[in-house]
Design a protein around this motif. Structure first.
Motif, PDB file in Angstrom:
ATOM      1  N   PHE A  16       0.828  -1.206   0.000  1.00 23.73           N
ATOM      2  CA  PHE A  16       0.000   0.000   0.000  1.00 23.73           C
ATOM      3  C   PHE A  16       0.864   1.258   0.000  1.00 23.73           C
ATOM      4  N   VAL A  17       1.870   1.303   0.857  1.00 20.27           N
ATOM      5  CA  VAL A  17       2.741   2.481   0.929  1.00 20.27           C
ATOM      6  C   VAL A  17       3.457   2.704  -0.407  1.00 20.27           C
ATOM      7  N   LEU A  18       3.987   1.640  -0.982  1.00 18.29           N
ATOM      8  CA  LEU A  18       4.673   1.757  -2.270  1.00 18.29           C
ATOM      9  C   LEU A  18       3.724   2.245  -3.360  1.00 18.29           C
ATOM     10  N   ASP A  19       2.516   1.678  -3.401  1.00 22.88           N
ATOM     11  CA  ASP A  19       1.535   2.098  -4.402  1.00 22.88           C
ATOM     12  C   ASP A  19       1.096   3.544  -4.182  1.00 22.88           C
ATOM     13  N   TRP A  20       0.900   3.901  -2.909  1.00 25.08           N
ATOM     14  CA  TRP A  20       0.452   5.264  -2.581  1.00 25.08           C
ATOM     15  C   TRP A  20       1.455   6.297  -3.089  1.00 25.08           C
ATOM     16  N   LEU A  21       2.731   6.072  -2.784  1.00 24.50           N
ATOM     17  CA  LEU A  21       3.757   7.049  -3.151  1.00 24.50           C
ATOM     18  C   LEU A  21       4.121   6.984  -4.634  1.00 24.50           C
ATOM     19  N   ALA A  22       3.722   5.910  -5.313  1.00 30.03           N
ATOM     20  CA  ALA A  22       3.890   5.850  -6.764  1.00 30.03           C
ATOM     21  C   ALA A  22       2.844   6.688  -7.480  1.00 30.03           C
ATOM     22  N   GLN A  23       1.737   6.991  -6.764  1.00 35.77           N
ATOM     23  CA  GLN A  23       0.633   7.711  -7.396  1.00 35.77           C
ATOM     24  C   GLN A  23       0.347   9.073  -6.777  1.00 35.77           C
ATOM     25  N   SER A  24       1.035   9.392  -5.675  1.00 41.08           N
ATOM     26  CA  SER A  24       0.727  10.617  -4.952  1.00 41.08           C
ATOM     27  C   SER A  24       1.982  11.154  -4.278  1.00 41.08           C
ATOM     28  N   ASP A  25       2.042  12.472  -4.141  1.00 41.57           N
ATOM     29  CA  ASP A  25       3.136  13.094  -3.394  1.00 41.57           C
ATOM     30  C   ASP A  25       2.760  13.349  -1.942  1.00 41.57           C
ATOM     31  N   GLU A  26       1.563  12.910  -1.523  1.00 41.33           N
ATOM     32  CA  GLU A  26       1.164  13.090  -0.140  1.00 41.33           C
ATOM     33  C   GLU A  26       2.006  12.197   0.760  1.00 41.33           C
ATOM     34  N   PRO A  27       2.698  12.768   1.759  1.00 42.33           N
ATOM     35  CA  PRO A  27       3.612  11.989   2.595  1.00 42.33           C
ATOM     36  C   PRO A  27       2.902  10.908   3.411  1.00 42.33           C
ATOM     37  N   VAL A  28       3.685   9.891   3.775  1.00 42.30           N
ATOM     38  CA  VAL A  28       3.213   8.784   4.593  1.00 42.30           C
ATOM     39  C   VAL A  28       4.076   8.690   5.847  1.00 42.30           C
ATOM     40  N   VAL A  29       3.431   8.727   7.007  1.00 47.20           N
ATOM     41  CA  VAL A  29       4.086   8.369   8.263  1.00 47.20           C
ATOM     42  C   VAL A  29       3.794   6.892   8.484  1.00 47.20           C
ATOM     43  N   ASN A  30       4.835   6.093   8.575  1.00 53.37           N
ATOM     44  CA  ASN A  30       4.707   4.638   8.580  1.00 53.37           C
ATOM     45  C   ASN A  30       5.149   4.100   9.942  1.00 53.37           C
ATOM     46  N   LEU A  31       4.192   3.609  10.724  1.00 48.85           N
ATOM     47  CA  LEU A  31       4.466   3.058  12.055  1.00 48.85           C
ATOM     48  C   LEU A  31       4.391   1.543  12.008  1.00 48.85           C
ATOM     49  N   ASP A  32       5.493   0.872  12.307  1.00 57.73           N
ATOM     50  CA  ASP A  32       5.515  -0.592  12.278  1.00 57.73           C
ATOM     51  C   ASP A  32       6.429  -1.108  13.377  1.00 57.73           C
ATOM     52  N   LYS A  33       5.991  -2.161  14.045  1.00 62.23           N
ATOM     53  CA  LYS A  33       6.739  -2.752  15.152  1.00 62.23           C
ATOM     54  C   LYS A  33       7.924  -3.577  14.666  1.00 62.23           C
ATOM     55  N   LEU A  34       7.904  -3.960  13.380  1.00 63.32           N
ATOM     56  CA  LEU A  34       8.937  -4.809  12.788  1.00 63.32           C
ATOM     57  C   LEU A  34       9.068  -6.138  13.526  1.00 63.32           C
ATOM     58  N   THR A  35       7.931  -6.840  13.623  1.00 65.52           N
ATOM     59  CA  THR A  35       7.974  -8.222  14.078  1.00 65.52           C
ATOM     60  C   THR A  35       8.516  -9.066  12.925  1.00 65.52           C
ATOM     61  N   TYR A  36       8.453 -10.392  13.022  1.00 60.39           N
ATOM     62  CA  TYR A  36       9.078 -11.253  12.013  1.00 60.39           C
ATOM     63  C   TYR A  36       8.592 -10.959  10.595  1.00 60.39           C
ATOM     64  N   ALA A  37       7.322 -10.554  10.441  1.00 55.71           N
ATOM     65  CA  ALA A  37       6.766 -10.351   9.101  1.00 55.71           C
ATOM     66  C   ALA A  37       6.886  -8.903   8.631  1.00 55.71           C
ATOM     67  N   GLY A  38       7.288  -8.000   9.515  1.00 57.93           N
ATOM     68  CA  GLY A  38       7.527  -6.620   9.121  1.00 57.93           C
ATOM     69  C   GLY A  38       8.979  -6.459   8.726  1.00 57.93           C
ATOM     70  N   ASN A  39       9.223  -5.943   7.551  1.00 57.61           N
ATOM     71  CA  ASN A  39      10.569  -5.994   6.987  1.00 57.61           C
ATOM     72  C   ASN A  39      10.864  -4.698   6.242  1.00 57.61           C
ATOM     73  N   LEU A  40      11.891  -3.973   6.673  1.00 60.19           N
ATOM     74  CA  LEU A  40      12.248  -2.729   5.990  1.00 60.19           C
ATOM     75  C   LEU A  40      12.763  -2.966   4.576  1.00 60.19           C
ATOM     76  N   GLU A  41      13.180  -4.207   4.280  1.00 61.22           N
ATOM     77  CA  GLU A  41      13.574  -4.519   2.903  1.00 61.22           C
ATOM     78  C   GLU A  41      12.401  -4.316   1.945  1.00 61.22           C
ATOM     79  N   ASN A  42      11.181  -4.486   2.453  1.00 65.27           N
ATOM     80  CA  ASN A  42       9.997  -4.265   1.613  1.00 65.27           C
ATOM     81  C   ASN A  42       9.919  -2.835   1.117  1.00 65.27           C
TER      82      ASN A  42
END
Length: 354
Positions: A16-42
């Motif tokens: 969603f974040v990647l798609d959002w910023l591919a179509q809009s310049d509206e900034p995203v504040v992204n809050l994630d705990k980075l458990t096993y399935a949360g990955n900054l490589e994404n």
């Protein structure tokens, strides 16, 4: 103008974040705990992008969430943050209760306080969009009609029960406190960046590694499959035009048994990355079914089509081909996320079922 996304480093959230910023310049504040399935490589493609502000943290941390809301004053909160795997909820339901129910409660409390303090114009524009699942509706028999938004909740796993509870909390905060909420219930997603514990990426990963392809029971459990890019487009549409307090079911109109999915994946891999001998189908191994396994899910997505004009752009044939190609081209990403801890968990879940 800014939006706050929770769980934006996970599979659906990151897409969603990647798609959002591919179509809009509206900034995203992204809050994630980075458990096993949360990955900054994404989110590697957004490195250095000033429109993306990442914060590692928990939706249950009220002080942090309140500070982010006060600092960035987002016009919308889109909440993906959740523990989401049925098998893991069977082995350890506590984390699901804590994140999906208690975490959602704390998030709602913070958002509600923030909303109450907004000026009138900001209040009119503000939205809280809660992303949920079709599993809250329970299981369907072979001839039952697909789930509509009016189906009663009948969750059958700790995961689906925790998501059902979170849905009820969101509804209650709308009716009790006037919070402008929207809820979406989606069918099974697939596509890039999905952690390889779910069916499609697990089968691709195991097939290429020469490992068994574990099929629960007879493999005839039916799911409605939704390409993640279509899901992201639907969420954007609901955020823009959805009616406050309403629920929108999002599905791909692709009901298919799990075994058919695995056969399709094997055939695509046979064509794209053939083995020295035989077919990837030779690696299929039937294992004991998991407890309480729902037999069929199916989404009736006519409401969102009728009211908001959204329909999936991908067929299953086009979406699954894109997905297989992505995993073949991103072997490094798969290697990075399949850590020793992941391998231990898959052995715990599937090893004793053989």
């Amino acid at each position: 103008m800014t939006i706050l996304v929770t769980g934006g480093a996970g599979f659906i959230g990151a897409n969603f974040v990647l798609d959002w910023l591919a179509q809009s310049d509206e900034p995203v504040v992204n809050l994630d705990k980075l458990t096993y399935a949360g990955n900054l490589e994404n989110l590697k493609a957004l490195q250095g992008d000033a429109r993306h502000f990442f914060v590692r943290g928990d939706i249950g941390d009220r002080e942090l969430v309140a500070a982010l809301l006060a600092q960035h004053r987002p016009r919308a909160v889109i909440s993906f943050a959740a523990e989401s795997h049925v098998d893991r909820s069977i082995h350890g339901p506590g984390e699901f209760i804590q994140t999906n129910i208690v975490g959602t409660f704390h998030l709602l409390e913070c958002v509600c306080a923030h909303y109450a303090a907004l000026a009138d114009a900001e209040r009119q524009a503000f939205r809280f969009l809660h992303v949920s699942t079709d599993e809250v509706y329970g299981s369907l028999a072979a001839n039952d009609p697909p789930f509509t938004e009016s189906n009663p909740y009948q969750p059958n796993s700790p995961y689906s029960a925790s998501k059902a509870a979170s849905d009820h909390l969101v509804r209650a905060y709308h009716h009790t406190y006037g919070l402008p909420v929207l809820t979406t219930n989606c069918s099974n997603n697939y596509g890039p960046y999905q952690f390889p514990e779910k069916l499609i990426p697990l089968m691709i990963h195991n097939a290429l590694a020469g490992k068994p392809l574990p099929i629960y029971g007879d493999g005839q459990q039916i799911r409605d499959w939704l390409y993640v890019g279509d899901h992201c487009a639907a969420i954007r549409r609901v955020l823009k035009a959805g009616k406050l307090g309403e629920v929108y079911n999002i599905g791909g109109w692709n009901e298919m048994p799990n075994l058919t999915i695995v056969h399709t994946l094997c055939d695509l891999l046979d064509a794209a990355r053939p083995k020295a001998a035989g077919s990837y189908r030779d690696q299929i191994a039937y294992v004991t079914d998991r407890p309480g396994h729902d037999r069929r899910y199916a989404i009736d997505a006519r409401k969102i089509a009728r009211e908001l004009g959204w329909r999936p752009a991908e067929t299953f044939a086009t979406g699954i081909k894109k997905t297989v190609q992505w995993y073949l081209e991103n072997a490094g990403w798969v290697a990075d996320v399949t850590s020793g801890a992941y391998r231990q968990w898959t052995e715990q879940n599937y090893g004793k079922r053989a």
